[in-house]
Motif scaffolding. Structure first.
Motif, PDB file in Angstrom:
ATOM      1  N   ALA A  24      13.668  -1.405  -2.796  1.00  0.00           N
ATOM      2  CA  ALA A  24      12.910  -0.199  -3.125  1.00  0.00           C
ATOM      3  C   ALA A  24      13.569   0.486  -4.315  1.00  0.00           C
ATOM      4  N   GLY A  29      11.697   4.324  -0.834  1.00  0.00           N
ATOM      5  CA  GLY A  29      12.822   4.299   0.087  1.00  0.00           C
ATOM      6  C   GLY A  29      12.747   5.339   1.179  1.00  0.00           C
ATOM      7  N   LYS A  41      18.083   0.095  -1.595  1.00  0.00           N
ATOM      8  CA  LYS A  41      17.343   1.229  -2.153  1.00  0.00           C
ATOM      9  C   LYS A  41      18.095   1.747  -3.373  1.00  0.00           C
ATOM     10  N   ALA A  45      20.313   5.541  -0.492  1.00  0.00           N
ATOM     11  CA  ALA A  45      20.012   4.944  -1.800  1.00  0.00           C
ATOM     12  C   ALA A  45      21.232   5.001  -2.715  1.00  0.00           C
TER      13      ALA A  45
END
Length: 235
Positions: A8, A137, A147, A202
């Motif tokens: 992502a 994400g 992510k 992330a």
């Protein structure tokens, strides 16, 4: 080195998401999906058909029924994909200033987001996918194995978009591009449904001082490091 099953990539406009996503999805069998073009396609279709951008119900109905197709590039003109609406190639039309100015309002509508999120999740859950957008994400694919959140200074991103428009022959002042991007950032970050923000897990990369090769190498290094960690744990 194998890619994670699902990747992502999120971030604001012109942070480098699309180009990075395309590069990462190059291995055979991986699908690249830029979810932002779906919102742009709905916006473009609304403008073309005279549907008021302020009419949430009409925009939701359009998102649910639009004949939208995203495919690998069909023309070698720098595009990363080909987008068709009702069979018409609208790939570059989706980058026009009037679409830029309206897409954040359209994408903020809960009904539009629900309709397109369903389509996006169906694609993402199949795996072997690199999906790019603003809420991948956090909302669309929280199951992603990797992510990434790309960011850059507003002026840098506006200059990138300005150069892109100039290369296509669009006569738009830099100040107008900068203001449109400033407004879009505010809308994306301030919307009630799925606001633009990094997922808690992330990896955040600032691309202000990096070209695409630099960003790509950083992500490859990250993937390689994670592969080594996984191998160490497994061993």
């Amino acid at each position: 080195m194998g890619l994670p099953w699902r990747i992502a990539i999120d971030g604001p406009a012109a942070s480098g998401k699309s180009t990075l996503g395309q590069r990462l999805a190059a291995p055979p069998g991986y699908l690249y999906v830029d979810t932002g073009v779906m919102y742009r396609a709905v916006t473009w279709a609304a403008l073309r058909r005279g549907v008021p951008i302020a009419d949430e119900a009409a925009l939701t109905g359009l998102a649910e029924t639009l004949d939208l197709d995203i495919a690998p590039p069909t023309v070698q003109d720098g595009r990363l994909y080909t987008v068709r609406v009702d069979g018409e190639d609208v790939t570059w039309d989706l980058r026009r200033p009037e679409v830029d100015a309206a897409v954040s309002q359209v994408s903020a509508y809960p009904g539009v987001r629900r309709a397109l999120t369903r389509r996006q999740r169906q694609i993402g859950l199949r795996g072997r996918v690199v999906m790019v957008g603003r809420d991948i994400g956090t909302v669309v694919l929280p199951e992603a194995d990797l992510k990434i959140y790309l960011d850059a200074r507003l002026e840098t991103r506006a200059w990138r978009r300005y150069q892109e428009l100039q290369a296509r022959g669009a006569d738009v002042p830099f100040e107008a591009v900068l203001e449109t991007m400033r407004q879009r950032d505010a809308l994306d970050q301030g919307r009630e449904v799925a606001p633009l923000r990094p997922a808690p897990d992330a990896v955040v990369l600032d691309t202000t001082a990096l070209d695409i090769e630099g960003v790509f190498q950083k992500v490859l290094d990250l993937i390689a490091a994670r592969c080594r960690e996984t191998s160490h744990v497994a061993g």
